[in-house]
Design a protein around this motif. Structure first.
Motif, short mmCIF file in Angstrom:
data_model
loop_
_atom_site.label_atom_id
_atom_site.label_comp_id
_atom_site.label_asym_id
_atom_site.label_seq_id
_atom_site.Cartn_x
_atom_site.Cartn_y
_atom_site.Cartn_z
N ASP A 137 -6.49 -4.59 -1.09
CA ASP A 137 -7.53 -5.55 -1.47
C ASP A 137 -6.96 -6.72 -2.24
O ASP A 137 -7.37 -7.87 -2.04
N VAL A 144 -2.54 0.19 7.81
CA VAL A 144 -3.52 -0.78 7.32
C VAL A 144 -4.04 -1.56 8.53
O VAL A 144 -3.26 -2.01 9.37
N THR A 180 -4.76 7.29 -1.77
CA THR A 180 -5.61 6.42 -0.96
C THR A 180 -6.28 5.34 -1.81
O THR A 180 -6.35 4.18 -1.42
N GLN A 181 -6.75 5.74 -2.98
CA GLN A 181 -7.40 4.77 -3.87
C GLN A 181 -6.41 3.69 -4.32
O GLN A 181 -6.72 2.50 -4.28
N SER A 210 -11.65 -8.42 6.11
CA SER A 210 -11.47 -7.17 5.39
C SER A 210 -10.20 -6.49 5.87
O SER A 210 -9.67 -6.82 6.92
N GLN A 270 -5.56 1.38 -1.34
CA GLN A 270 -6.65 0.46 -0.99
C GLN A 270 -6.75 -0.67 -2.01
O GLN A 270 -7.00 -1.82 -1.65
N GLU A 271 -6.52 -0.38 -3.30
CA GLU A 271 -6.52 -1.44 -4.31
C GLU A 271 -5.40 -2.44 -4.06
O GLU A 271 -5.59 -3.65 -4.22
N ALA A 328 0.82 -1.21 0.00
CA ALA A 328 0.00 0.00 0.00
C ALA A 328 0.86 1.25 0.00
O ALA A 328 0.55 2.22 -0.71
N GLU A 378 -8.48 -2.35 5.52
CA GLU A 378 -8.62 -1.03 4.94
C GLU A 378 -7.45 -0.14 5.32
O GLU A 378 -6.82 -0.34 6.35
N VAL A 379 -7.21 0.82 4.44
CA VAL A 379 -6.20 1.83 4.70
C VAL A 379 -6.85 2.87 5.61
O VAL A 379 -7.83 3.50 5.23
N THR A 380 -6.34 3.01 6.82
CA THR A 380 -6.97 3.93 7.76
C THR A 380 -6.31 5.30 7.78
O THR A 380 -6.96 6.27 8.13
#
Length: 162
Positions: A84, A116, A76-77, A95, A80-81, A56, A97-99
């Motif tokens: 995932d 993360v 961020t996008q 799950s 996150q990809e 990430a 996620e990038v926090t």
């Protein structure tokens, strides 16, 4: 001959004692074995979340330096990809996620830091809540552990050509 029979023969009051000893010994061994299996799964999930954090932060640095996806939202996008794609490898991670992303919108040699959080579901019976609670260190007894990892890389401030 009588001495040998007394020594080697079975006493009349101890029939079935071996079954009781086996039943007493096997339960702690099963709990220990299941606990080791759960700990193995947790440590594997920790490695996957660490790898996701590294991927990430790489994606955030490269995407931020790309002209089409510059800025914090593009970083961020892309981060996150990357997360995932990485956590698909482990089904017990429900799950991730990038926090937080720090330093992605600045140029120069600023440090870009990505945090993360992966949500791991403990699945082994009898020991899931105990092992996950001990891993978190909070003393809680639910069977879900949140694994948080942070990774950092310097942003070189250069636009990459793809």
């Amino acid at each position: 001959m009588e001495v040998v029979t007394r020594v080697m023969g079975k006493p009349s009051g101890s029939r079935g004692a071996i079954y009781v000893e086996y039943a007493v010994a096997i339960v702690p061994l099963f709990v220990l074995f299941w606990g080791l299996l759960q700990l193995n799964g947790l440590l594997l999930a920790d490695l996957v979340v660490r790898d996701a954090a590294m991927k990430a932060v790489r994606a955030a640095v490269v995407c931020d330096s790309d002209k089409e996806t510059s800025g914090l939202s593009g970083a961020t996008q892309c981060a996150q990809e990357a997360v995932d794609d990485t956590v698909k490898a482990l089904l017990s991670l429900t799950s991730a996620e990038v926090t937080r992303i720090d330093g992605a919108s600045s140029k120069g040699n600023q440090l870009v830091t990505v945090t993360v959080v992966g949500h791991y579901t403990c699945q082994v019976p009898l020991v899931a809540s105990f092992v996950c609670g001990a891993f978190r260190g909070e003393g809680q007894t639910d069977a879900v552990a949140d694994i948080e990892r942070t990774a950092s890389l310097p942003n070189q401030g250069h636009f990459y050509n793809f």
